[in-house]
Design a protein around this motif. Structure first.
Motif, PDB file in Angstrom:
ATOM      1  N   SER A 283      -5.209   4.321  -3.031  1.00 61.63           N
ATOM      2  CA  SER A 283      -4.409   4.977  -1.997  1.00 61.63           C
ATOM      3  C   SER A 283      -4.852   6.430  -1.813  1.00 61.63           C
ATOM      4  CB  SER A 283      -2.918   4.915  -2.355  1.00 61.63           C
ATOM      5  OG  SER A 283      -2.623   5.752  -3.453  1.00 61.63           O
ATOM      6  N   LEU A 284      -5.222   7.090  -2.944  1.00 66.88           N
ATOM      7  CA  LEU A 284      -5.726   8.459  -2.839  1.00 66.88           C
ATOM      8  C   LEU A 284      -7.051   8.496  -2.084  1.00 66.88           C
ATOM      9  CD1 LEU A 284      -4.960   9.834  -6.425  1.00 66.88           C
ATOM     10  CD2 LEU A 284      -3.762  10.400  -4.312  1.00 66.88           C
ATOM     11  N   GLU A 285      -7.902   7.506  -2.350  1.00 70.42           N
ATOM     12  CA  GLU A 285      -9.179   7.445  -1.638  1.00 70.42           C
ATOM     13  C   GLU A 285      -8.948   7.198  -0.148  1.00 70.42           C
ATOM     14  OE1 GLU A 285     -11.093   4.384  -3.811  1.00 70.42           O
ATOM     15  OE2 GLU A 285     -11.865   5.729  -5.388  1.00 70.42           O
ATOM     16  N   GLU A 286      -7.913   6.375   0.167  1.00 70.07           N
ATOM     17  CA  GLU A 286      -7.569   6.162   1.575  1.00 70.07           C
ATOM     18  C   GLU A 286      -7.073   7.469   2.206  1.00 70.07           C
ATOM     19  OE1 GLU A 286      -4.756   3.004   1.524  1.00 70.07           O
ATOM     20  OE2 GLU A 286      -6.277   1.430   1.383  1.00 70.07           O
ATOM     21  N   GLU A 287      -6.271   8.212   1.420  1.00 68.84           N
ATOM     22  CA  GLU A 287      -5.813   9.517   1.910  1.00 68.84           C
ATOM     23  C   GLU A 287      -6.998  10.423   2.205  1.00 68.84           C
ATOM     24  OE1 GLU A 287      -2.799  11.783   0.018  1.00 68.84           O
ATOM     25  OE2 GLU A 287      -1.731  10.033  -0.720  1.00 68.84           O
ATOM     26  N   GLN A 288      -7.963  10.421   1.284  1.00 67.61           N
ATOM     27  CA  GLN A 288      -9.142  11.263   1.479  1.00 67.61           C
ATOM     28  C   GLN A 288      -9.893  10.862   2.751  1.00 67.61           C
ATOM     29  OE1 GLN A 288     -11.057  10.692  -2.395  1.00 67.61           O
ATOM     30  NE2 GLN A 288     -10.682  12.837  -2.866  1.00 67.61           N
ATOM     31  N   ALA A 289     -10.001   9.535   2.952  1.00 60.23           N
ATOM     32  CA  ALA A 289     -10.714   9.057   4.142  1.00 60.23           C
ATOM     33  C   ALA A 289      -9.985   9.480   5.418  1.00 60.23           C
ATOM     34  CB  ALA A 289     -10.850   7.537   4.086  1.00 60.23           C
TER      35      ALA A 289
ATOM     36  N   MET B 136       0.848  -1.198   0.000  1.00 58.26           N
ATOM     37  CA  MET B 136       0.000   0.000   0.000  1.00 58.26           C
ATOM     38  C   MET B 136       0.874   1.234   0.000  1.00 58.26           C
ATOM     39  SD  MET B 136      -2.859   1.244   2.775  1.00 58.26           S
ATOM     40  CE  MET B 136      -1.773   2.253   3.725  1.00 58.26           C
ATOM     41  N   ARG B 137       0.506   2.214  -0.796  1.00 58.99           N
ATOM     42  CA  ARG B 137       1.280   3.457  -0.878  1.00 58.99           C
ATOM     43  C   ARG B 137       1.151   4.201   0.430  1.00 58.99           C
ATOM     44  NH1 ARG B 137      -0.308   8.600  -2.041  1.00 58.99           N
ATOM     45  NH2 ARG B 137       1.207   9.980  -3.054  1.00 58.99           N
ATOM     46  N   LYS B 138       2.275   4.592   1.010  1.00 57.26           N
ATOM     47  CA  LYS B 138       2.272   5.338   2.259  1.00 57.26           C
ATOM     48  C   LYS B 138       1.726   6.725   2.022  1.00 57.26           C
ATOM     49  CE  LYS B 138       4.006   2.018   4.655  1.00 57.26           C
ATOM     50  NZ  LYS B 138       3.173   1.318   5.627  1.00 57.26           N
ATOM     51  N   VAL B 139       0.818   7.159   2.907  1.00 52.86           N
ATOM     52  CA  VAL B 139       0.130   8.428   2.702  1.00 52.86           C
ATOM     53  C   VAL B 139       0.958   9.551   3.266  1.00 52.86           C
ATOM     54  CG1 VAL B 139      -2.040   9.625   3.059  1.00 52.86           C
ATOM     55  CG2 VAL B 139      -1.998   7.148   2.966  1.00 52.86           C
ATOM     56  N   SER B 140       1.229  10.570   2.413  1.00 55.58           N
ATOM     57  CA  SER B 140       1.945  11.752   2.870  1.00 55.58           C
ATOM     58  C   SER B 140       0.914  12.811   3.225  1.00 55.58           C
ATOM     59  CB  SER B 140       2.867  12.240   1.760  1.00 55.58           C
ATOM     60  OG  SER B 140       3.476  13.416   2.146  1.00 55.58           O
ATOM     61  N   LEU B 141       0.752  13.098   4.509  1.00 50.38           N
ATOM     62  CA  LEU B 141      -0.320  13.981   4.970  1.00 50.38           C
ATOM     63  C   LEU B 141       0.225  15.081   5.861  1.00 50.38           C
ATOM     64  CD1 LEU B 141      -2.900  11.246   6.038  1.00 50.38           C
ATOM     65  CD2 LEU B 141      -2.938  12.575   3.961  1.00 50.38           C
TER      66      LEU B 141
ATOM     67  N   GLU C 253      -0.799  -3.855 -16.624  1.00 46.81           N
ATOM     68  CA  GLU C 253       0.007  -3.609 -15.427  1.00 46.81           C
ATOM     69  C   GLU C 253      -0.091  -2.138 -15.007  1.00 46.81           C
ATOM     70  OE1 GLU C 253       4.629  -4.161 -13.830  1.00 46.81           O
ATOM     71  OE2 GLU C 253       4.087  -4.648 -15.900  1.00 46.81           O
ATOM     72  N   GLU C 254      -0.030  -1.233 -16.012  1.00 48.60           N
ATOM     73  CA  GLU C 254      -0.163   0.199 -15.717  1.00 48.60           C
ATOM     74  C   GLU C 254      -1.538   0.487 -15.116  1.00 48.60           C
ATOM     75  OE1 GLU C 254      -0.977   3.032 -18.942  1.00 48.60           O
ATOM     76  OE2 GLU C 254       0.821   4.102 -18.305  1.00 48.60           O
ATOM     77  N   HIS C 255      -2.570  -0.176 -15.653  1.00 46.48           N
ATOM     78  CA  HIS C 255      -3.932   0.018 -15.143  1.00 46.48           C
ATOM     79  C   HIS C 255      -4.024  -0.417 -13.684  1.00 46.48           C
ATOM     80  CE1 HIS C 255      -8.180  -1.243 -14.506  1.00 46.48           C
ATOM     81  NE2 HIS C 255      -8.407  -0.089 -15.092  1.00 46.48           N
ATOM     82  N   ASN C 256      -3.394  -1.564 -13.373  1.00 47.38           N
ATOM     83  CA  ASN C 256      -3.404  -2.046 -11.984  1.00 47.38           C
ATOM     84  C   ASN C 256      -2.720  -1.055 -11.053  1.00 47.38           C
ATOM     85  OD1 ASN C 256      -4.737  -4.389 -12.711  1.00 47.38           O
ATOM     86  ND2 ASN C 256      -2.860  -5.555 -13.014  1.00 47.38           N
ATOM     87  N   HIS C 257      -1.572  -0.497 -11.502  1.00 48.17           N
ATOM     88  CA  HIS C 257      -0.854   0.487 -10.682  1.00 48.17           C
ATOM     89  C   HIS C 257      -1.719   1.745 -10.479  1.00 48.17           C
ATOM     90  CE1 HIS C 257       2.648  -1.894 -10.423  1.00 48.17           C
ATOM     91  NE2 HIS C 257       3.134  -1.667 -11.632  1.00 48.17           N
ATOM     92  N   LEU C 258      -2.376   2.179 -11.559  1.00 47.00           N
ATOM     93  CA  LEU C 258      -3.228   3.368 -11.457  1.00 47.00           C
ATOM     94  C   LEU C 258      -4.403   3.119 -10.515  1.00 47.00           C
ATOM     95  CD1 LEU C 258      -3.284   4.506 -15.202  1.00 47.00           C
ATOM     96  CD2 LEU C 258      -2.206   5.714 -13.303  1.00 47.00           C
ATOM     97  N   GLU C 259      -4.983   1.921 -10.595  1.00 49.82           N
ATOM     98  CA  GLU C 259      -6.097   1.589  -9.704  1.00 49.82           C
ATOM     99  C   GLU C 259      -5.631   1.570  -8.250  1.00 49.82           C
ATOM    100  OE1 GLU C 259      -9.195   1.335 -10.028  1.00 49.82           O
ATOM    101  OE2 GLU C 259      -9.523   1.273 -12.186  1.00 49.82           O
ATOM    102  N   GLU C 260      -4.429   0.976  -8.024  1.00 52.83           N
ATOM    103  CA  GLU C 260      -3.881   0.948  -6.663  1.00 52.83           C
ATOM    104  C   GLU C 260      -3.626   2.372  -6.161  1.00 52.83           C
ATOM    105  OE1 GLU C 260      -0.422  -1.473  -6.750  1.00 52.83           O
ATOM    106  OE2 GLU C 260      -1.521  -3.348  -7.061  1.00 52.83           O
ATOM    107  N   TYR C 261      -3.087   3.209  -7.069  1.00 52.03           N
ATOM    108  CA  TYR C 261      -2.807   4.587  -6.689  1.00 52.03           C
ATOM    109  C   TYR C 261      -4.099   5.331  -6.379  1.00 52.03           C
ATOM    110  CZ  TYR C 261      -0.917   9.324  -6.929  1.00 52.03           C
ATOM    111  OH  TYR C 261      -0.564  10.608  -6.630  1.00 52.03           O
ATOM    112  N   LYS C 262      -5.136   5.068  -7.191  1.00 52.85           N
ATOM    113  CA  LYS C 262      -6.432   5.695  -6.955  1.00 52.85           C
ATOM    114  C   LYS C 262      -6.989   5.276  -5.591  1.00 52.85           C
ATOM    115  CE  LYS C 262     -11.161   5.872  -8.733  1.00 52.85           C
ATOM    116  NZ  LYS C 262     -12.105   5.335  -9.738  1.00 52.85           N
TER     117      LYS C 262
END
Length: 456
Positions: free
Chosen positions: A254-260, A1-6, A243-252
């Protein structure tokens, strides 16, 4: 999981020590609360700005995902077109191979026919040689007897008319036989030459046809090779896009987790701000009461003409060798620092300590603070984040792999309060508590510190 920079909130502690009318209230403590409220309002502004940045990043990522899906659709259509061409080319190659097989059979049949003709030629040669020998004998006989005049002598030498007729018929028969022999001889030679020419011509035509078919097959095989290369390139491109789509989905995600988390932190800031404002109101009320009490004592002292002095209460002591308590019963099974990851392998920072605790062991808040989030966080599993403000400094504690969570975002908790139970959720190799301490806001492993330096 991408670490959230907050930019994480500075959550104000719930004040646990009660203030009574006997305590001295100073303007400094109220000023401190005003300062904290201002800091919280600044944090609210920073969070709002960061939420805008994340929204923009999320829209940009969604745009890239749509572009990726469109490109995948285009590549898939190209792959289908190449597949159709390949199937058509393979069918044509099979058809050419069948034609070549048929042509090879024709060539084989012609070779067999040529072999038969050779045998016929041998027979004809023998027949022709015999005829030529017989004709030579006839010619020698005619030459010895003087030629055609002998036939006349044979006819004129007849004894009677009947003998004349017989001799004339015999002469005609002999002449007809010689004529037939010559005609048959000529016909055999002519037939032999025609058969030989016909078969050789047919063989040349079939061999030319075979050469043409082989050339066409080679062209089709070359085309198939090109199509195979194109298909391989398109399939490689499709794999890269997926593979790029999977990375983008994971990044998306992670962004939603950041928002939460930002939303939870916004809520926690507001609650901390309300607590600070409430405490400020209490302190101001106590300050007024303290001022009234002092004024009453002053008046009483003037009446009694006795000088009195007041003393202020000592500041509470932090006590212990650290600012946090152990959050669960159990010994340390893994320390803070770089190590080989037990699941993914490779050198990686272990951003906290592991406490050996079975599933269901009581989990306590390491310090007084406000819950930032309580929910699933990727490899951490069920996770609680608590923000603390101790001696004017912000800390964040993290509790991971939990089996149960009994607090919710924005809830104020006190040190030692039960907040859940340890477990084995997320990327875990066995039941334990993963505990982290962060200086200031939680920014992934970059903000982590060794918990042992802060535990009692």
């Amino acid at each position: 999981m991408r670490k959230v920079s907050l930019v994480v909130i500075m959550a104000i502690l719930v004040l646990t020590s009660s203030l009574t009318s006997s305590k001295s209230i100073s303007a400094e403590s109220i000023d401190g609360l005003n300062k904290k409220i201002n800091e919280l309002e600044k944090e609210q502004g920073d969070l709002k700005k960061q939420q805008g940045n994340i929204d923009g990043d999320k829209k940009n990522t969604e745009g890239k995902i749509n572009e990726n899906l469109n490109e995948q659709s285009t590549v898939e259509q190209e792959i289908n077109t190449i597949d159709e061409k390949l199937n058509d080319t393979k069918s044509k190659i099979n058809a050419k191979e069948e034609e070549i097989t048929t042509t090879n059979q024709e060539i084989e049949d012609l070779n067999n026919r040529i072999e038969e003709l050779r045998e016929e030629i041998i027979v004809l040669h023998e027949r022709i040689e015999k005829r030529e020998e017989m004709l030579k004998e006839r010619l020698r006989a005619i030459q010895k007897s003087g030629g055609n005049m002998k036939y006349i002598e044979v006819i004129l030498g007849s004894q009677n008319f009947g003998d004349f007729i017989s001799r004339s018929s015999a002469v005609n028969t002999i002449m007809d036989q010689d004529k037939n022999i010559m005609e048959a001889h000529t016909a055999d030679k002519l037939a032999l030459e025609e058969s030989k020419l016909e078969v050789e011509t047919k063989k040349d035509e079939v061999e030319d046809k075979k050469v043409a078919l082989e050339g066409q097959k080679e062209e089709l095989v070359a085309l198939k090779g090109d199509l195979d290369k194109q298909l391989a390139q398109k399939e490689t491109l499709m794999a890269e896009l997926e593979e790029e789509h999977n990375h983008l989905e994971e990044y998306k995600v992670s962004l939603e987790e950041e928002q939460a988390i930002l939303a939870a932190q916004t809520s926690a800031i507001e609650k901390a701000k309300q607590l600070a404002q409430s405490e400020k109101g209490q302190l101001e009320q106590l300050a007024r009461e303290e001022e009234a009490r002092k004024e009453a004592e002053r008046k009483k002292a003037e009446k009694q003409k006795t000088a009195q002095s007041t003393s202020s209460s000592p500041s509470p002591s932090t006590g212990g060798s650290g600012i946090f308590i152990w959050p669960a019963a159990g010994g340390m099974s893994s320390s803070y620092g770089n190590r080989i990851h037990p699941i993914h392998g490779g050198q990686k920072l272990h951003a906290g300590i592991d406490i050996a605790a079975g599933v269901g062991t009581t989990l306590k808040a390491a310090g007084t603070g406000v819950v930032v989030s309580a929910g699933w966080m990727g490899g951490y599993g069920n996770t609680i984040l608590i923000s603390h403000n101790i001696n004017g400094k912000t800390y964040t504690t993290l509790y991971a792999h939990l089996s149960r969570m009994s607090v919710s975002p924005g809830q104020a908790v006190s040190q030692g309060q039960t907040i859940g139970a340890t477990g084995n959720t997320g990327a875990s190799t066995g039941p334990h508590l993963h505990f982290e301490v962060h200086n200031g806001p939680w920014k992934g492993s970059s903000s982590s510190v060794n918990p042992l330096n802060y535990l009692r």
